[in-house]
Scaffold this active site. Structure first.
Site, PDB file in Angstrom:
ATOM      1  N   GLU A  86     -47.130  41.328 -40.102  1.00 31.88           N
ATOM      2  CA  GLU A  86     -46.826  39.972 -39.958  1.00 31.88           C
ATOM      3  C   GLU A  86     -48.174  39.494 -39.185  1.00 31.88           C
ATOM      4  O   GLU A  86     -48.741  40.266 -38.497  1.00 31.88           O
ATOM      5  CB  GLU A  86     -45.691  39.504 -38.825  1.00 31.88           C
ATOM      6  CG  GLU A  86     -45.549  38.186 -38.604  1.00 31.88           C
ATOM      7  CD  GLU A  86     -44.338  37.834 -37.602  1.00 31.88           C
ATOM      8  OE1 GLU A  86     -43.759  36.794 -37.796  1.00 31.88           O
ATOM      9  OE2 GLU A  86     -44.154  38.454 -36.545  1.00 31.88           O
ATOM     10  N   GLU A 106     -40.761  42.911 -35.200  1.00 32.69           N
ATOM     11  CA  GLU A 106     -39.406  42.843 -35.253  1.00 32.69           C
ATOM     12  C   GLU A 106     -39.023  43.347 -36.785  1.00 32.69           C
ATOM     13  O   GLU A 106     -37.834  43.320 -37.273  1.00 32.69           O
ATOM     14  CB  GLU A 106     -38.964  41.548 -35.189  1.00 32.69           C
ATOM     15  CG  GLU A 106     -39.188  40.401 -36.366  1.00 32.69           C
ATOM     16  CD  GLU A 106     -40.382  39.594 -35.901  1.00 32.69           C
ATOM     17  OE1 GLU A 106     -40.336  38.435 -36.881  1.00 32.69           O
ATOM     18  OE2 GLU A 106     -41.091  40.050 -34.948  1.00 32.69           O
ATOM     19  N   ASN A 107     -39.822  44.136 -37.394  1.00 30.23           N
ATOM     20  CA  ASN A 107     -39.676  44.972 -38.474  1.00 30.23           C
ATOM     21  C   ASN A 107     -38.166  45.192 -38.866  1.00 30.23           C
ATOM     22  O   ASN A 107     -37.502  45.796 -37.890  1.00 30.23           O
ATOM     23  CB  ASN A 107     -40.464  46.088 -38.884  1.00 30.23           C
ATOM     24  CG  ASN A 107     -41.829  45.922 -38.483  1.00 30.23           C
ATOM     25  OD1 ASN A 107     -42.561  44.988 -39.009  1.00 30.23           O
ATOM     26  ND2 ASN A 107     -42.265  46.877 -37.548  1.00 30.23           N
ATOM     27  N   GLU A 117     -36.926  40.992 -29.758  1.00 33.83           N
ATOM     28  CA  GLU A 117     -37.242  41.602 -31.052  1.00 33.83           C
ATOM     29  C   GLU A 117     -35.712  41.702 -31.612  1.00 33.83           C
ATOM     30  O   GLU A 117     -35.786  41.531 -33.093  1.00 33.83           O
ATOM     31  CB  GLU A 117     -37.927  43.000 -31.008  1.00 33.83           C
ATOM     32  CG  GLU A 117     -39.490  42.857 -30.244  1.00 33.83           C
ATOM     33  CD  GLU A 117     -40.067  41.779 -30.959  1.00 33.83           C
ATOM     34  OE1 GLU A 117     -39.988  41.628 -32.305  1.00 33.83           O
ATOM     35  OE2 GLU A 117     -41.026  41.246 -30.132  1.00 33.83           O
TER      36      GLU A 117
END
Length: 874
Positions: A145, A281-282, A315
């Site tokens: 990101e 926050e994958n 997250e």
């Protein structure tokens, strides 16, 4: 028809063309973690050719695409097509694949082989360095990101191109390898193993993640059986237990709040030694800085504990708000970030009610208000015309103003209506993309209120109003104008949800202020005080006339206002003072009403204000400096004495945080008694790291005292502090030391500290912590240092948001128009899209301080007020 395009037509565009769209990525990666740090990869992308075309245009950057590895095979034919031309456009980070014949519409497979380097820029597919048994090792980590998946594999790297991902990794057998989904098969091949991960649900490329390295972990289960793990460096797994506990409780809470179960089969959280942001926050594999995930009972402070809880909650909120429902384009980034910021407080408040986090939320709102009072701010919804502009909007507007307007809306609609609306929104847009308007439409339907009309005034225009209030003929007259810290008059107009308290919290009025002028009838409300924006749930400021202001001062002294409102009255007065709409003597008189203040958030804010005021008075009226310091010491000392240096049995979390902040402030203000005690304890700590005399909460105060008494002829304490830094392997301890080092009043020491920050002893991610505490005496050498090292700094931190901190932290120390102009001149030839906004904002802040200094010089009553109030002697 897309086939008529020439290569030129794809250049310089904000978005990729959509005549070919990805459906499933089958991605193979083989990172080499030896000294070469290269990686090889191959991807087969199942695509849908929507319109006839001879071109496939997707993102790729810093990748070498292997000749002969690119092909396209339509599902409807056995023929494999090879491209006639493969070209990259570096500045647009795109890969253009051109075929001789038109690709048949419908499904097909695009295959590409590629190679890349595990970079040290903390973005894309990069390497992080850690120690295992005293030996330095590389780990491979992803950070995609906003737009860096393209540095790992060719892809449609925009949030709206959601697809499924099947990931395969080939890695050394002894290492742990993680991705978004669980492993479904593992094959050993000598010293290597191949891991096949389960296919993911549909998601955006920026959420794909891979981590390869040596790790230990702790694990637990949620009530519905989802396995949650915290991975960290070998030997540190105990430090993951606190975050694990928070994560399990938070997942259960969100499942109920959003009325949708956690969407994936597992959740891993990993502490990464080199990491540019706080966390990412994958989907199913959340990555963190060590400081934001690990908690060590012996060496972490209460503030570290709170940070871990809030970041984990933030997250995990994204697993629904962001990952399951994703913004359509970066213009709507605030939907992700503002929302996750707001909801992380909801979670922390539910798990730790004794922390009073909603009062602490006001400091988030305040940093949003500060930035948004600049001419160089931007609307919450900001036009993004090129990937290079995205980094700069990960700022206080997207996160904190975003969170604050959500809180304002929740307060206006009511908590239950708001929650029902959010649950419907998540259900409706699950596994797809949404825009800001989509959220408003759902909330409007749920509440029957004009949500879109009210909220558009807050997200589509920058800035916010100050509502001026005065009493006249039994009525309250309200006027709204845009608030700007420069004191200029802005042109915005808002629909303001106003809550009004008259003399008690039981007597409240709520209404929407839509016009510039408005009157409220006060018949039957004979109140000793009137407070607008009750409990500070609105994102606006209030300017009271003298009569109303003295009523509020009385309400503060007689303890009739909530902590949130005491905070709000002070913060509005401080902001009006900064904009030269009130003079400093009136702010100092108001502060005197807070002599008995004991609430953490309010006192913490007074501390921040005091240090800013001291630095301005040093420039504007040095003859009053001692008196101003005495006044603030008199404000803080009684409570610091009550808390003492040593933790008390059974004391609260906020007392522990407050003790550290008060003692640090007294050290910075030069309070001899505090400094002497701090040094005594510091010396004991240097001799014995396990001494009970310096627990983590008070270490920063002792470090600041050590640096306050360091100069070029006596550097022994500085050297001791560096020794503690070198011997600690806890990130939080290192950061605590870095944040104190530059507070020495000796410019030559400050310069030595700044040069130390650029050595290999300080991780790139941590350098900015050392810039946050530069003393006023050190600001000129810091500015010269920034100019001298600019080429190196801009090469090393070149893109990504850390570079903006170098500029903001150093430039904001100045208070003269000349310096502002000098900064502008220096950057005139060095501006890049990703720092342009920061330079503009930083220079504007300098001019605002210069105005304020002039106003303090002209404040005739300041000397009298200070003499009257500063009875305390340093």
């Amino acid at each position: 028809m897309a086939s008529e395009h020439s290569v030129e037509q794809f250049k310089g565009k904000a978005r990729l063309p959509d005549f070919v769209v990805p459906k499933v990525y089958d991605l193979f990666l083989k990172p080499d973690l030896s000294s070469s740090c290269k990686f090889a990869g191959a991807v087969q992308i199942a695509v849908d050719v929507v319109a006839a075309t001879r071109f496939v245009v997707l993102n790729a950057s810093d990748l070498a695409v292997e000749d002969g590895s690119v092909s396209f095979k339509a599902k409807s034919s056995s023929q494999v097509l090879r491209p006639v031309n493969i070209g990259t456009v570096e500045e647009d980070e795109i890969l253009i694949i051109q075929f001789n014949e038109v690709l048949p519409t419908g499904e097909g497979i695009l295959s590409i082989g590629f190679q890349g380097t595990l970079n040290d820029k903390m973005k894309g597919f990069y390497r992080s360095v850690y120690e295992h048994n005293g030996e330095k090792k590389n780990m491979a980590v992803t950070q995609f990101e906003p737009a860096d998946a393209r540095r790992c594999f060719p892809c449609w790297d925009e949030p709206s191109f959601k697809a499924k991902f099947k990931i395969t990794l080939e890695v050394p057998s002894e290492l742990v390898a993680l991705s978004n989904m669980p492993v479904i098969e593992e094959k050993q091949n000598g010293s290597l193993k191949t891991l096949y991960f389960q296919e993911s649900p549909i998601m955006s490329t920026y959420l794909v993640a891979v981590v390869v390295g040596m790790f230990d972990y702790v694990e637990a289960q949620t009530t519905d059986g989802t396995t949650v793990r915290v991975y960290c460096q070998v030997g540190k797994s105990n430090q993951g237990k606190f975050a694990l506990d928070v994560a399990v409780k938070t997942l259960d809470l969100y499942k109920d709040y959003f009325a949708v179960p956690y969407p994936l089969p597992k959740l891993d959280m990993v502490a990464i030694p080199d990491f540019a942001a706080g966390a990412m926050e994958n989907y199913g594999l959340v990555t963190y800085r060590e400081t934001a995930l690990l908690f060590d009972d012996r060496h972490s402070a209460a503030s570290n504990k709170q940070r871990v809880a809030v970041v984990v909650a933030h997250e995990l909120a994204h697993q629904w708000f962001g990952n399951l429902v994703t913004m359509e384009w970066w213009t709507h980034l605030w939907l992700n970030e503002g929302f996750a910021t707001w909801v992380s407080y909801l979670s922390a408040d539910s798990i730790f009610p004794e922390w009073n986090v909603w009062t602490q939320f006001l400091s988030e709102a305040t940093s949003g208000l500060r930035l948004d009072a600049l001419d160089g701010s931007h609307p919450i919804e900001v036009e993004i015309n090129h990937a290079s502009e995205i980094d700069e909007i990960f700022d206080e507007i997207s996160y904190r103003k975003g969170a604050s307007v959500i809180r304002m809306l929740q307060s206006y609609l009511g908590a239950e209506t708001f929650q029902r609306g959010l649950a419907s929104y998540v259900k409706k847009f699950a596994y797809s993309n949404a825009k800001t308007e989509d959220l408003w439409a759902v909330l409007e339907e749920e509440s029957g209120e004009p949500v879109k009309k009210v909220m558009s005034s807050w997200t589509k225009q920058q800035g916010y109003p100050v509502v001026s209030v005065k009493k006249s003929d039994g009525k309250l007259e309200l006027n709204q104008t845009q608030f700007l810290s420069s004191g200029a008059t802005g042109s915005g107009q808002w629909i303001v949800p106003v809550t009004l308290c008259c003399g008690s919290y039981d007597a409240q009025k709520k209404f929407l202020l839509e016009d510039v002028h408005s009157k409220v009838d006060l018949t039957g409300l004979n109140a000793a005080w009137i407070k607008l924006n009750a409990n500070q749930t609105g994102f606006y400021r209030v300017n009271y006339d003298d009569e109303l202001a003295s009523g509020l001062k009385f309400a503060i002294e007689s303890k009739q206002l909530t902590a949130s409102d005491r905070y709000g009255v002070l913060d509005d007065s401080y902001a009006l003072c900064m904009a030269c709409k009130q003079n400093l003597s009136s702010l100092i008189s108001l502060l005197a009403a807070y002599r008995e203040e004991s609430e953490y958030t309010v006192l913490s804010h007074i501390i921040g204000i005091s240090l800013k005021v001291v630095s301005l008075v040093a420039d504007a009226a040095p003859e009053l400096l001692l008196g101003i310091k005495e006044f603030f010491i008199g404000l803080f000392e009684p409570f610091a004495l009550k808390l003492g240096w040593d933790p008390k049995e059974g004391e609260g979390h906020s007392d522990a945080m407050l003790r550290g902040e008060l003692l640090t402030a007294l050290s910075e203000l030069g309070h001899t008694v505090t400094i002497n005690e701090a040094l005594k304890r510091f010396n004991a700590f240097v001799e014995d790291r396990d001494t009970p005399l310096l627990p983590p909460d008070t270490r920063k105060a002792a470090y600041v005292a050590a640096m306050q008494t360091t100069n070029s002829s006596n550097k022994s304490r500085f050297e001791s502090l560096l020794r503690v830094y070198r011997e600690s392997d806890l990130s939080q301890e290192k950061v605590r030391i870095l944040s104190a080092l530059a507070s020495s009043p000796d410019p030559t020491v400050v310069l030595e500290v700044l040069n130390f920050l650029l050595t290999s002893e300080v991780r790139n991610q941590d350098v900015v912590h050392g810039l946050g505490g530069i003393s006023i005496e050190g600001r000129d050498v810091a500015w010269t240092w920034l100019k001298d090292n600019w080429d190196y700094i801009s090469k090393t931190w070149g893109s990504g948001f850390l570079i903006t901190r170098f500029i903001a932290y150093i430039v904001s120390l100045f208070t003269s128009d000349e310096k502002g102009n000098e900064v502008e001149e220096f950057f005139a030839t060095r501006t890049k899209p990703f720092i342009a906004r920061t330079i503009k904002q930083s220079v504007e802040r300098v001019h605002i301080s210069a105005n304020w200094v002039r106003s303090i010089k002209n404040d005739k009553s300041l000397g009298d007020v200070v003499n009257q109030l500063s009875v305390h002697k340093v």
